[in-house]
Motif scaffolding. Structure first.
Motif, PDB file in Angstrom:
ATOM      1  N   ARG A  27       0.870  -1.187   0.000  1.00 39.72           N
ATOM      2  CA  ARG A  27       0.000   0.000   0.000  1.00 39.72           C
ATOM      3  C   ARG A  27       0.898   1.226   0.000  1.00 39.72           C
ATOM      4  O   ARG A  27       1.785   1.348   0.852  1.00 39.72           O
ATOM      5  CB  ARG A  27      -0.895   0.038   1.226  1.00 39.72           C
ATOM      6  CG  ARG A  27      -1.932  -1.029   1.218  1.00 39.72           C
ATOM      7  CD  ARG A  27      -2.814  -0.925   2.419  1.00 39.72           C
ATOM      8  NE  ARG A  27      -3.707  -2.063   2.412  1.00 39.72           N
ATOM      9  CZ  ARG A  27      -4.816  -2.127   3.098  1.00 39.72           C
ATOM     10  NH1 ARG A  27      -5.168  -1.131   3.862  1.00 39.72           N
ATOM     11  NH2 ARG A  27      -5.566  -3.185   3.034  1.00 39.72           N
ATOM     12  N   ILE A  35       1.129   5.683  -0.969  1.00 34.94           N
ATOM     13  CA  ILE A  35       0.557   6.964  -1.367  1.00 34.94           C
ATOM     14  C   ILE A  35       1.702   7.790  -1.905  1.00 34.94           C
ATOM     15  O   ILE A  35       2.739   7.924  -1.251  1.00 34.94           O
ATOM     16  CB  ILE A  35      -0.113   7.686  -0.187  1.00 34.94           C
ATOM     17  CG1 ILE A  35      -1.290   6.869   0.346  1.00 34.94           C
ATOM     18  CG2 ILE A  35      -0.575   9.088  -0.603  1.00 34.94           C
ATOM     19  CD1 ILE A  35      -1.921   7.451   1.597  1.00 34.94           C
ATOM     20  N   ARG A  92       3.062  10.452  -5.635  1.00 31.53           N
ATOM     21  CA  ARG A  92       2.755  11.256  -6.820  1.00 31.53           C
ATOM     22  C   ARG A  92       3.313  10.596  -8.072  1.00 31.53           C
ATOM     23  O   ARG A  92       4.390  10.017  -8.052  1.00 31.53           O
ATOM     24  CB  ARG A  92       3.333  12.658  -6.676  1.00 31.53           C
ATOM     25  CG  ARG A  92       2.676  13.437  -5.538  1.00 31.53           C
ATOM     26  CD  ARG A  92       3.040  14.909  -5.573  1.00 31.53           C
ATOM     27  NE  ARG A  92       2.430  15.602  -4.469  1.00 31.53           N
ATOM     28  CZ  ARG A  92       1.188  16.090  -4.474  1.00 31.53           C
ATOM     29  NH1 ARG A  92       0.438  15.969  -5.544  1.00 31.53           N
ATOM     30  NH2 ARG A  92       0.711  16.720  -3.420  1.00 31.53           N
ATOM     31  N   VAL A 102       7.304   8.289  -3.696  1.00 34.95           N
ATOM     32  CA  VAL A 102       6.769   8.280  -2.332  1.00 34.95           C
ATOM     33  C   VAL A 102       7.805   8.920  -1.425  1.00 34.95           C
ATOM     34  O   VAL A 102       8.965   8.516  -1.428  1.00 34.95           O
ATOM     35  CB  VAL A 102       6.465   6.841  -1.872  1.00 34.95           C
ATOM     36  CG1 VAL A 102       5.963   6.830  -0.443  1.00 34.95           C
ATOM     37  CG2 VAL A 102       5.476   6.176  -2.809  1.00 34.95           C
ATOM     38  N   LEU A 116      -1.585  13.110  -6.971  1.00 32.94           N
ATOM     39  CA  LEU A 116      -1.475  12.231  -5.814  1.00 32.94           C
ATOM     40  C   LEU A 116      -2.451  11.068  -5.944  1.00 32.94           C
ATOM     41  O   LEU A 116      -3.635  11.275  -6.237  1.00 32.94           O
ATOM     42  CB  LEU A 116      -1.786  13.040  -4.557  1.00 32.94           C
ATOM     43  CG  LEU A 116      -1.543  12.402  -3.204  1.00 32.94           C
ATOM     44  CD1 LEU A 116      -0.051  12.154  -3.003  1.00 32.94           C
ATOM     45  CD2 LEU A 116      -2.068  13.320  -2.101  1.00 32.94           C
ATOM     46  N   ILE A 117      -1.947   9.847  -5.733  1.00 30.71           N
ATOM     47  CA  ILE A 117      -2.808   8.665  -5.750  1.00 30.71           C
ATOM     48  C   ILE A 117      -2.404   7.724  -4.620  1.00 30.71           C
ATOM     49  O   ILE A 117      -1.298   7.808  -4.097  1.00 30.71           O
ATOM     50  CB  ILE A 117      -2.758   7.907  -7.096  1.00 30.71           C
ATOM     51  CG1 ILE A 117      -1.361   7.342  -7.376  1.00 30.71           C
ATOM     52  CG2 ILE A 117      -3.248   8.766  -8.248  1.00 30.71           C
ATOM     53  CD1 ILE A 117      -1.304   6.404  -8.566  1.00 30.71           C
ATOM     54  N   ALA A 118      -3.324   6.853  -4.254  1.00 28.30           N
ATOM     55  CA  ALA A 118      -3.042   5.775  -3.304  1.00 28.30           C
ATOM     56  C   ALA A 118      -3.285   4.472  -4.042  1.00 28.30           C
ATOM     57  O   ALA A 118      -4.274   4.332  -4.770  1.00 28.30           O
ATOM     58  CB  ALA A 118      -3.961   5.874  -2.092  1.00 28.30           C
ATOM     59  N   ASP A 131      -6.927   4.755  -5.555  1.00 28.22           N
ATOM     60  CA  ASP A 131      -7.760   5.870  -5.115  1.00 28.22           C
ATOM     61  C   ASP A 131      -7.120   7.147  -5.609  1.00 28.22           C
ATOM     62  O   ASP A 131      -5.920   7.372  -5.414  1.00 28.22           O
ATOM     63  CB  ASP A 131      -7.866   5.916  -3.585  1.00 28.22           C
ATOM     64  CG  ASP A 131      -8.666   4.748  -3.032  1.00 28.22           C
ATOM     65  OD1 ASP A 131      -9.763   4.482  -3.558  1.00 28.22           O
ATOM     66  OD2 ASP A 131      -8.187   4.109  -2.081  1.00 28.22           O
ATOM     67  N   LEU A 159      -6.483  10.810  -5.108  1.00 32.46           N
ATOM     68  CA  LEU A 159      -6.500  11.725  -3.969  1.00 32.46           C
ATOM     69  C   LEU A 159      -6.345  13.159  -4.462  1.00 32.46           C
ATOM     70  O   LEU A 159      -5.630  13.415  -5.418  1.00 32.46           O
ATOM     71  CB  LEU A 159      -5.369  11.375  -3.003  1.00 32.46           C
ATOM     72  CG  LEU A 159      -5.349   9.929  -2.507  1.00 32.46           C
ATOM     73  CD1 LEU A 159      -4.134   9.696  -1.626  1.00 32.46           C
ATOM     74  CD2 LEU A 159      -6.618   9.599  -1.759  1.00 32.46           C
TER      75      LEU A 159
END
Length: 141
Positions: free
Chosen positions: A7, A9, A11, A35, A67-69, A98, A100
């Motif tokens: 997992r 988060i 760019r 990250v 930005l993504i997760a 996701d 963000l």
């Protein structure tokens, strides 16, 4: 139980580019995620692979710096480069993504911002944050 799960988060480091497999015309997008490292001001870079609708949606709605997760699993593979050298790569096969924050791609200036809880920022402050350009100094690459 032993499990291969990741997992992250971060760019996007480049514009996502949509491609299709030659054998069955399946959408695929390979990109890199930066990250922030929590121990210093450096960034770690991870190769991501998106398939089918995740690939098309990423390319449609996200751009460099967004930005993504992601959630996925690690996969290793080998390939032969242009100099006939065998290279190994570790990729994250994305199973969930996701989006963000707001994207710079396809912003509709007429778009109305959703109403917020009264205890949060005012609608004008929210709109100002939404319209603010991304500062290149904020990006880790």
């Amino acid at each position: 139980m032993i499990r291969n799960a990741v997992r992250l988060i971060g760019r996007l480091t480049a514009e996502p580019e949509l491609k299709y497999t030659t054998n069955n015309n399946t959408a695929v997008c390979n990109t890199v995620l930066a990250v922030n490292n929590s121990y210093n001001n450096d960034a770690d870079y991870f190769h991501l692979v998106f398939w089918e609708s995740k690939a098309t949606n990423l390319c449609k709605y996200k751009t460099k710096g967004d930005l993504i997760a992601v959630t996925g699993y690690l996969k290793t593979r080998s390939y032969i480069d242009s100099k006939n050298i065998v290279r190994n790569i570790v990729e994250i096969i994305v199973t969930e993504v996701d989006f963000l924050g707001f994207t710079k791609k396809g912003i509709d200036k007429e778009e109305l911002m959703p109403q917020l809880d009264p205890d949060h920022k005012s609608q004008e402050e929210y709109q100002m944050i939404h319209d603010a350009p991304c500062n290149e100094e904020d990006l880790p690459f």
